[in-house]
Design an enzyme around this catalytic site. Structure first.
Site, PDB file in Angstrom:
ATOM      1  N   GLU A  97       0.854  -1.189   0.000  1.00 32.80           N
ATOM      2  CA  GLU A  97       0.000   0.000   0.000  1.00 32.80           C
ATOM      3  C   GLU A  97       0.892   1.242   0.000  1.00 32.80           C
ATOM      4  O   GLU A  97       1.503   1.574   1.009  1.00 32.80           O
ATOM      5  CB  GLU A  97      -0.921   0.019   1.225  1.00 32.80           C
ATOM      6  CG  GLU A  97      -1.793   1.260   1.304  1.00 32.80           C
ATOM      7  CD  GLU A  97      -2.555   1.394   2.610  1.00 32.80           C
ATOM      8  OE1 GLU A  97      -2.894   2.534   2.969  1.00 32.80           O
ATOM      9  OE2 GLU A  97      -2.808   0.369   3.266  1.00 32.80           O
ATOM     10  N   ARG A 155       0.747  10.374   0.274  1.00 33.02           N
ATOM     11  CA  ARG A 155       1.127  11.395   1.251  1.00 33.02           C
ATOM     12  C   ARG A 155       2.347  12.203   0.824  1.00 33.02           C
ATOM     13  O   ARG A 155       2.761  13.108   1.550  1.00 33.02           O
ATOM     14  CB  ARG A 155       1.404  10.739   2.615  1.00 33.02           C
ATOM     15  CG  ARG A 155       0.190  10.036   3.211  1.00 33.02           C
ATOM     16  CD  ARG A 155       0.541   9.332   4.502  1.00 33.02           C
ATOM     17  NE  ARG A 155      -0.582   8.540   4.994  1.00 33.02           N
ATOM     18  CZ  ARG A 155      -0.511   7.694   6.019  1.00 33.02           C
ATOM     19  NH1 ARG A 155       0.637   7.541   6.672  1.00 33.02           N
ATOM     20  NH2 ARG A 155      -1.567   7.000   6.405  1.00 33.02           N
ATOM     21  N   LYS A 184     -11.395  -1.611   5.901  1.00 30.04           N
ATOM     22  CA  LYS A 184     -10.251  -1.241   6.727  1.00 30.04           C
ATOM     23  C   LYS A 184     -10.799  -0.769   8.074  1.00 30.04           C
ATOM     24  O   LYS A 184     -11.739   0.027   8.117  1.00 30.04           O
ATOM     25  CB  LYS A 184      -9.478  -0.114   6.040  1.00 30.04           C
ATOM     26  CG  LYS A 184      -8.352   0.492   6.860  1.00 30.04           C
ATOM     27  CD  LYS A 184      -7.685   1.615   6.073  1.00 30.04           C
ATOM     28  CE  LYS A 184      -6.571   2.269   6.867  1.00 30.04           C
ATOM     29  NZ  LYS A 184      -5.856   3.298   6.086  1.00 30.04           N
TER      30      LYS A 184
END
Length: 214
Positions: free
Chosen positions: A45, A49, A133
């Site tokens: 993943e 960011r 999640k």
């Protein structure tokens, strides 16, 4: 309403840990990904960011076709389209909005939306999601919370992420409603700074050795 492909869970059944990654350069992304995949963690993943995130996703997906490269911190429909165009096979969001749920329809990228409460889990179910999640895991009640959610939501499966390390992971993986966990502990910042790819590979091997006991 079907918004999620079962193939994502199938890919994760034998992968106990998804590394949550934040890269400062494409070169760093390639080195770290090679170490993780070599250590037995082929599902990655890469979070949105940093400015290089999309380029990193594209480069890692091209360099390691045997891996399953995903994108994290996907917040909008535009993000979802962008990561799909970059080659991501799945996308992870910290939460779920109606607009993002609609965008996931036919997007070609499996979405793993984040929830932290029973109400959010119900909303995600209504939108067609059964694999979620659980975020932020430790701050939202951790293992006891997931045990509580299993009663009314036995059909749901989770990837808890947030505050999980190698010591906490086994207690999560022992739960019947947990498929895998997400974590950044396998890529320590100091190891990346030193270019200690061997250490990252070793940590990946240790994480890959974790297996569900239930």
């Amino acid at each position: 309403m079907q918004t999620q492909s079962p193939s994502l869970i199938e890919r994760l059944v034998n992968v106990p840990v998804i590394p949550v990654l934040e890269f400062s350069s494409v070169d760093e992304a390639l080195h770290v990904s090679e170490a993780l995949i070599g250590g037995g963690l082929p599902v990655l993943e890469i979070t949105l960011r940093t400015p290089v995130a999309l380029d990193a996703i594209k480069a890692v997906a091209a360099a390691f076709p045997q891996a399953c490269v995903g994108a994290g911190t996907v917040l909008t429909a535009a993000d979802l389209q962008a990561v799909g165009n970059a080659g991501a096979q799945f996308a992870v969001s910290p939460g779920l909005t109606p607009a993002l749920a609609v965008a996931a329809q036919g997007a070609g990228v499996a979405l793993l939306p984040g929830v932290a409460t029973a109400s959010e889990a119900m909303a995600a179910m209504e939108a067609g999601f059964k694999f979620l999640k659980f975020f932020p895991a430790e701050a939202s009640g951790g293992v006891p919370m997931l045990k509580s959610l299993y009663g009314p939501f036995a059909q749901l499966r989770f990837c808890p992420t947030g505050g999980i390390d190698v010591a906490r992971a086994p207690s999560y993986l022992a739960l019947p409603n947990v498929v895998c966990v997400g974590g950044s502990w396998v890529v320590p910042k100091d190891a990346v700074a030193k270019g200690d790819w061997a250490r990252i590979r070793t940590l990946a091997q240790e994480a890959a050795a974790l297996r569900k006991s239930a």
